[in-house]
Design a protein around this motif. Structure first.
Motif, PDB file in Angstrom:
ATOM      1  N   ASP A   1      56.394 -27.856 -33.522  1.00  0.00           N
ATOM      2  CA  ASP A   1      57.773 -27.807 -34.236  1.00  0.00           C
ATOM      3  C   ASP A   1      58.116 -26.544 -34.386  1.00  0.00           C
TER       4      ASP A   1
ATOM      5  N   HIS B   1      59.953 -25.323 -31.086  1.00  0.00           N
ATOM      6  CA  HIS B   1      61.457 -24.305 -31.062  1.00  0.00           C
ATOM      7  C   HIS B   1      61.272 -23.066 -30.679  1.00  0.00           C
TER       8      HIS B   1
ATOM      9  N   HIS C   1      59.671 -36.499 -33.357  1.00  0.00           N
ATOM     10  CA  HIS C   1      59.384 -37.061 -34.509  1.00  0.00           C
ATOM     11  C   HIS C   1      59.208 -38.410 -34.394  1.00  0.00           C
TER      12      HIS C   1
ATOM     13  N   HIS D   1      56.799 -30.086 -28.268  1.00  0.00           N
ATOM     14  CA  HIS D   1      57.831 -29.858 -29.160  1.00  0.00           C
ATOM     15  C   HIS D   1      57.551 -28.608 -30.140  1.00  0.00           C
TER      16      HIS D   1
ATOM     17  N   HIS E   1      65.815 -35.882 -31.337  1.00  0.00           N
ATOM     18  CA  HIS E   1      65.236 -35.730 -32.804  1.00  0.00           C
ATOM     19  C   HIS E   1      65.711 -36.945 -33.602  1.00  0.00           C
TER      20      HIS E   1
HETATM   21 ZN   LIG Z   1      62.281 -30.154 -33.739  1.00  0.00          ZN
END
Ligand SMILES: [Zn+2]
Length: 346
Positions: free
Chosen positions: A287, A21, A230, A19, A206
């Protein structure tokens, strides 16, 4: 083991990030160069001037409005196909430098094409090509996840899905729903995820981040989620926690992000350890490395020093990530076997 030995140990571990981005994984130095090259106005072209606009600062309120605000700034930097290719190559190189051997990198086509005004298919193609090139150069396996935001229109989501499907053979393996979970329902997006699933894409959603456990249930039952992005607020519903454990659903937990966006206000109360102890397949991820100013090694370190898990638990989380990789079953088994051997986990 002292802290410096421990961090050396963790840096040396083979790792997996499921995970991350792309828009949140750009280098500050690269952003400065882009700002200079493209005349993006800044009082001074240095990292410290830029930092508060793209990174959570210790003295600012940690909430999702501020956290999403960093993305709005980052969107201003994607000004040419060359920039998209460059930030992709650098994101892959940075992951490899942290000894990540398998990376699932996600990105939001509307964010990357905001200024360039190209088609989503073009922008996805640039990311696919650059990621494949960097993966070869740095001996890392990279798969791509295409994200759409729930706070953007479903018509936009439709175009993102079509472009993702067109790039299915070029490294795109999954579809993700991200964005403002507390104010924008997922329901309008159900048909898109139905089609993505039918077309053979994996799905991650998410959920259970800025809204409660009900979002996780919805992701599993209405959006066909294979994994949950998450999902930490699943802890609010003991029945859901039991179901997640029973079905072996992996949660892509990103502890620093949770702290930075205000989901968790006290590190000691982060749900990762209780979820793990109740048998949920937790994985540990970054993240947005630039927004949280972290590497994956930093995250694993924090899980040990702040969340009371041990090195063996962290290795188990890495192994969980291998088992939850968005790969065809035979490739996933090979990945799991390789990590079992390299981590020396029985
Ligand atoms: Zn995320």
């Amino acid at each position: 083991m002292g802290e410096s030995d421990l961090i050396q140990n963790i840096r040396a571990l083979p790792k997996i990030d499921l995970h991350r981005h792309l828009e949140g994984a750009v280098r500050l130095e690269t952003l400065i160069e882009i700002a200079q090259d493209y005349g993006i106005e800044m009082p001074e072209y240095d990292v410290e001037t830029l930092r508060p606009f793209v990174q959570m600062m210790p003295d600012e309120t940690h909430n999702y409005q501020h956290f999403l605000g960093k993305f709005s700034t980052l969107r201003q930097f994607f000004r040419s196909p060359d920039i998209i290719r460059r930030v992709t190559r650098e994101a892959v190189a940075d992951a490899a430098a942290d000894n990540i051997l398998y990376l699932e990198l996600r990105f939001t086509p509307p964010a990357l094409s905001n200024i360039i005004r190209c088609s989503y298919e073009e922008v996805i193609g640039w990311v696919c090509d650059a990621a494949a090139e960097a993966a070869r150069d740095h001996a890392i396996t990279v798969r791509l996840i295409v994200s759409m935001n729930r706070h953007e229109s479903v018509q936009n989501g439709e175009k993102v899905l079509q472009a993702a499907l067109a790039c299915h053979t070029r490294g795109v393996v999954a579809l993700d729903l991200a964005g403002n979970e507390s104010q924008y329902p997922a329901q309008p997006f159900y048909p898109l995820f139905e089609r993505a699933k039918a077309a053979g894409l994996f799905i991650t959603i998410h959920a259970g981040e800025w809204a409660g456990a009900e979002g996780v249930r919805e992701a599993l039952t209405c959006l066909h989620a294979d994994r949950i992005g998450h999902g930490v607020r699943s802890i609010e519903d003991p029945e859901l926690v039991a179901e997640l454990a029973e079905h072996g659903t992996a949660l892509e937990i990103c502890p620093s992000s949770n702290y930075d966006s205000g989901v968790v206000t006290d590190w000691l109360r982060h749900p990762l350890a209780p979820l793990y102890r109740q048998g949920v397949k937790i994985t540990i991820n970054t993240d947005d490395p630039v927004i949280s100013a972290i590497t994956l090694s930093d995250e694993l370190m924090r899980v040990i020093t702040r969340l009371s898990l041990g090195l063996e638990d962290v290795k188990q989380a890495v192994l969980n990530a291998a088992g939850a990789a968005f790969l065809p079953p035979a490739e996933r088994e090979t990945l799991v076997a390789a990590f079992k051997a390299r981590l020396a986990v029985p």
